[in-house]
Design a protein around this motif. Structure first.
Motif, PDB file in Angstrom:
ATOM      1  N   ARG A   1      18.647  -3.557  36.182  1.00 41.75           N
ATOM      2  CA  ARG A   1      18.412  -2.120  36.114  1.00 41.75           C
ATOM      3  C   ARG A   1      17.123  -1.734  35.394  1.00 41.75           C
ATOM      4  N   PRO A   2      15.963  -2.144  35.901  1.00 42.20           N
ATOM      5  CA  PRO A   2      14.711  -1.688  35.299  1.00 42.20           C
ATOM      6  C   PRO A   2      14.541  -0.185  35.506  1.00 42.20           C
ATOM      7  N   ASP A   3      13.599   0.405  34.780  1.00 38.41           N
ATOM      8  CA  ASP A   3      13.359   1.836  34.920  1.00 38.41           C
ATOM      9  C   ASP A   3      12.665   2.174  36.225  1.00 38.41           C
ATOM     10  N   ALA A   4      11.948   1.217  36.773  1.00 39.94           N
ATOM     11  CA  ALA A   4      11.341   1.387  38.095  1.00 39.94           C
ATOM     12  C   ALA A   4      11.100   0.016  38.696  1.00 39.94           C
ATOM     13  N   VAL A   5      11.118  -0.049  40.035  1.00 41.96           N
ATOM     14  CA  VAL A   5      10.778  -1.282  40.749  1.00 41.96           C
ATOM     15  C   VAL A   5       9.531  -1.017  41.575  1.00 41.96           C
ATOM     16  N   ILE A   6       8.681  -2.038  41.683  1.00 40.21           N
ATOM     17  CA  ILE A   6       7.398  -1.912  42.368  1.00 40.21           C
ATOM     18  C   ILE A   6       7.225  -3.121  43.270  1.00 40.21           C
ATOM     19  N   ASP A   7       7.024  -2.889  44.564  1.00 49.34           N
ATOM     20  CA  ASP A   7       6.842  -4.010  45.494  1.00 49.34           C
ATOM     21  C   ASP A   7       5.480  -3.990  46.177  1.00 49.34           C
ATOM     22  N   SER A   8       4.618  -3.032  45.830  1.00 44.00           N
ATOM     23  CA  SER A   8       3.264  -2.995  46.386  1.00 44.00           C
ATOM     24  C   SER A   8       2.366  -2.164  45.470  1.00 44.00           C
ATOM     25  N   ASP A   9       1.074  -2.398  45.529  1.00 43.10           N
ATOM     26  CA  ASP A   9       0.079  -1.667  44.728  1.00 43.10           C
ATOM     27  C   ASP A   9       0.484  -1.540  43.268  1.00 43.10           C
ATOM     28  N   PRO A  10       0.756  -2.659  42.585  1.00 45.86           N
ATOM     29  CA  PRO A  10       1.318  -2.561  41.235  1.00 45.86           C
ATOM     30  C   PRO A  10       0.416  -1.860  40.218  1.00 45.86           C
ATOM     31  N   VAL A  11      -0.898  -2.074  40.290  1.00 44.10           N
ATOM     32  CA  VAL A  11      -1.779  -1.420  39.314  1.00 44.10           C
ATOM     33  C   VAL A  11      -1.703   0.086  39.477  1.00 44.10           C
ATOM     34  N   GLU A  12      -1.838   0.540  40.705  1.00 43.58           N
ATOM     35  CA  GLU A  12      -1.769   1.976  40.985  1.00 43.58           C
ATOM     36  C   GLU A  12      -0.424   2.566  40.564  1.00 43.58           C
ATOM     37  N   GLN A  13       0.652   1.854  40.868  1.00 32.60           N
ATOM     38  CA  GLN A  13       1.984   2.374  40.565  1.00 32.60           C
ATOM     39  C   GLN A  13       2.254   2.415  39.055  1.00 32.60           C
ATOM     40  N   VAL A  14       1.823   1.398  38.327  1.00 33.09           N
ATOM     41  CA  VAL A  14       2.032   1.389  36.878  1.00 33.09           C
ATOM     42  C   VAL A  14       1.226   2.511  36.224  1.00 33.09           C
ATOM     43  N   LEU A  15      -0.007   2.692  36.656  1.00 31.73           N
ATOM     44  CA  LEU A  15      -0.810   3.786  36.092  1.00 31.73           C
ATOM     45  C   LEU A  15      -0.157   5.140  36.388  1.00 31.73           C
ATOM     46  N   LYS A  16       0.400   5.278  37.562  1.00 27.09           N
ATOM     47  CA  LYS A  16       1.082   6.524  37.908  1.00 27.09           C
ATOM     48  C   LYS A  16       2.311   6.748  37.034  1.00 27.09           C
ATOM     49  N   LEU A  17       3.083   5.693  36.827  1.00 29.25           N
ATOM     50  CA  LEU A  17       4.308   5.802  36.024  1.00 29.25           C
ATOM     51  C   LEU A  17       4.026   6.093  34.553  1.00 29.25           C
ATOM     52  N   THR A  18       2.857   5.692  34.091  1.00 21.99           N
ATOM     53  CA  THR A  18       2.515   5.856  32.677  1.00 21.99           C
ATOM     54  C   THR A  18       1.517   6.986  32.448  1.00 21.99           C
ATOM     55  N   GLY A  19       1.338   7.866  33.435  1.00 18.89           N
ATOM     56  CA  GLY A  19       0.426   8.972  33.278  1.00 18.89           C
ATOM     57  C   GLY A  19      -1.017   8.548  33.112  1.00 18.89           C
ATOM     58  N   GLY A  20      -1.386   7.415  33.704  1.00 16.92           N
ATOM     59  CA  GLY A  20      -2.740   6.903  33.641  1.00 16.92           C
ATOM     60  C   GLY A  20      -3.028   6.028  32.437  1.00 16.92           C
ATOM     61  N   ARG A  21      -2.085   5.924  31.525  1.00 21.50           N
ATOM     62  CA  ARG A  21      -2.314   5.179  30.280  1.00 21.50           C
ATOM     63  C   ARG A  21      -2.274   3.675  30.480  1.00 21.50           C
ATOM     64  N   GLY A  22      -1.369   3.194  31.299  1.00 21.73           N
ATOM     65  CA  GLY A  22      -1.148   1.756  31.455  1.00 21.73           C
ATOM     66  C   GLY A  22       0.005   1.287  30.593  1.00 21.73           C
ATOM     67  N   ALA A  23       0.338   0.015  30.721  1.00 17.20           N
ATOM     68  CA  ALA A  23       1.487  -0.559  30.021  1.00 17.20           C
ATOM     69  C   ALA A  23       1.068  -1.185  28.698  1.00 17.20           C
ATOM     70  N   ASP A  24       1.929  -1.057  27.703  1.00 16.57           N
ATOM     71  CA  ASP A  24       1.670  -1.692  26.404  1.00 16.57           C
ATOM     72  C   ASP A  24       1.708  -3.208  26.509  1.00 16.57           C
ATOM     73  N   VAL A  25       2.624  -3.715  27.329  1.00 17.15           N
ATOM     74  CA  VAL A  25       2.761  -5.159  27.520  1.00 17.15           C
ATOM     75  C   VAL A  25       2.942  -5.441  29.000  1.00 17.15           C
ATOM     76  N   VAL A  26       2.219  -6.424  29.504  1.00 17.00           N
ATOM     77  CA  VAL A  26       2.392  -6.886  30.877  1.00 17.00           C
ATOM     78  C   VAL A  26       2.657  -8.389  30.832  1.00 17.00           C
ATOM     79  N   ILE A  27       3.738  -8.808  31.471  1.00 12.53           N
ATOM     80  CA  ILE A  27       4.162 -10.209  31.456  1.00 12.53           C
ATOM     81  C   ILE A  27       4.135 -10.734  32.885  1.00 12.53           C
ATOM     82  N   THR A  28       3.351 -11.772  33.128  1.00 14.03           N
ATOM     83  CA  THR A  28       3.296 -12.360  34.469  1.00 14.03           C
ATOM     84  C   THR A  28       4.289 -13.521  34.540  1.00 14.03           C
ATOM     85  N   ALA A  29       5.492 -13.205  34.998  1.00  9.66           N
ATOM     86  CA  ALA A  29       6.547 -14.212  35.121  1.00  9.66           C
ATOM     87  C   ALA A  29       6.545 -14.790  36.529  1.00  9.66           C
ATOM     88  N   ALA A  30       5.358 -15.165  36.978  1.00 13.74           N
ATOM     89  CA  ALA A  30       5.177 -15.727  38.315  1.00 13.74           C
ATOM     90  C   ALA A  30       3.924 -16.583  38.300  1.00 13.74           C
TER      91      ALA A  30
END
Length: 334
Positions: free
Chosen positions: A202-231
């Motif tokens: 149950r994440p707060d949002a799921v993203i399957d395309s354009d992750p940079v654009e989608q994360v910036l949109k979800l954070t009001g353009g700020r970006g994420a405090d932490v990004v973890i590449t588990a891949a």
């Protein structure tokens, strides 16, 4: 007894083997659960430079001590405990590190022996009451996740992006919640696996395309405090840097293929945004003990992430499920 033994890439056999005999300082264990991971799939396909075949595979191990009946979980990565890094408390980067299922026969077997050097570094943990063997076997990957999030300083109020919706990604989502993250977003290019994982964690949002654009949109353009590449994705690492907030932390948790380890990095983003990029390499014995505690206390639930329980004879089926992304966590019950 039965074992799953690696002989060569593409050649893992279920074989009969004599029960091992514990030597001085060793423990003989009746394996109850040994869970599979993406590394097992890589070994099946490519082998590993630390494995000299034939070798019994399996490194996420929980079972019973034959002599006493004590329920225990066993570490995978074995630091030497003597080198300069170990003396400084940096056991995850011990240059002499060895591993169960690589340098020593692992847990895809009915019985196994735990080397004395594992006991010497406090690498055998009592399984707390109320924690099953299957859950205890997942403490090892959770310990790796704990190491990664400690290095990336995941904490209260953070917006966290987890790239990769496999078992490690799911554990990252759960642990980030336990560490007080405000929001956690889960990214994966495999929409089916993403949906399966999201149903559980149950994440707060799921993203399957354009992750940079989608994360910036979800954070009001700020970006994420932490990004973890588990891949194991260079593209994900490049995207992670671009979606990080000012003074954000980026964890390159998943290593890249040995034949393609180079990425394009805009170092000015790191410079002007004061970003921190950290690696993460396995876990220490202390991380394993802490992971078991988190499971026992209910801070991180893992039982529902175990989507498949298979017998030892089905270990190849289990590794295939992992390879196809058709399962979250597969555990083998010898």
């Amino acid at each position: 007894m039965k074992v799953a033994r690696f002989h060569a890439p593409g050649d893992i056999r279920i074989e009969d083997a004599p029960e091992p005999v514990a030597g001085p300082g060793e423990l003989k264990i009746r394996v109850r659960n040994c869970s599979t991971c993406g590394t097992d799939a890589k070994i099946r396909k490519h082998g590993h430079h630390h494995i000299v075949p034939p070798r019994v595979m399996g490194h996420e191990i929980a079972g019973e001590v034959v002599d006493t009946g004590a329920r225990v979980q066993v570490i995978a990565a074995i630091p030497c405990g003597r080198c300069e890094e170990c003396r400084r408390g940096r056991q995850t980067i011990c240059p002499n590190q060895e591993s169960m299922g690589y340098h020593y026969d692992g847990g895809f077997a009915e019985y196994m022996t735990v080397p004395a050097k594992v006991l010497a570094v406090n690498g055998v943990n009592a399984i707390p009451d109320g924690v099953g063997f299957a859950e205890a076997s997942v403490a090892e990957p959770l310990a790796c996740v704990l190491n990664g999030q400690s290095l990336a300083r995941v904490g209260a109020g953070d917006d966290v992006v987890v790239m990769g919706a496999g078992p490690i990604g799911c554990l990252h989502v759960r642990l980030a919640r336990a560490r007080g993250a405000a929001r956690v977003f889960l990214v994966d290019v495999n929409a089916e696996r993403l949906a399966m994982a999201a149903e559980l964690v149950r994440p707060d949002a799921v993203i399957d395309s354009d992750p940079v654009e989608q994360v910036l949109k979800l954070t009001g353009g700020r970006g994420a405090d932490v990004v973890i590449t588990a891949a194991a994705s260079g593209a994900a690492q490049e995207q992670a840097v671009r979606m990080a907030a000012r003074q954000g932390r980026v964890s390159f948790f998943g290593g890249l293929p040995k034949d393609d380890p180079i990425i394009a990095l805009d170092s000015n983003l790191v410079h002007y945004r004061e970003l921190t990029i950290v690696g993460a390499n396995g876990s220490s014995p202390a991380h394993n003990a802490e992971a078991l505690r988190l499971v026992a206390e209910g801070a991180v639930t893992v039982s529902d992430l175990i989507t498949h329980r298979l017998g030892l004879e089905q270990v190849l089926d289990g590794i295939d499920l992992v390879s196809r992304g058709a399962a979250i966590k597969v555990t083998i019950e010898p």
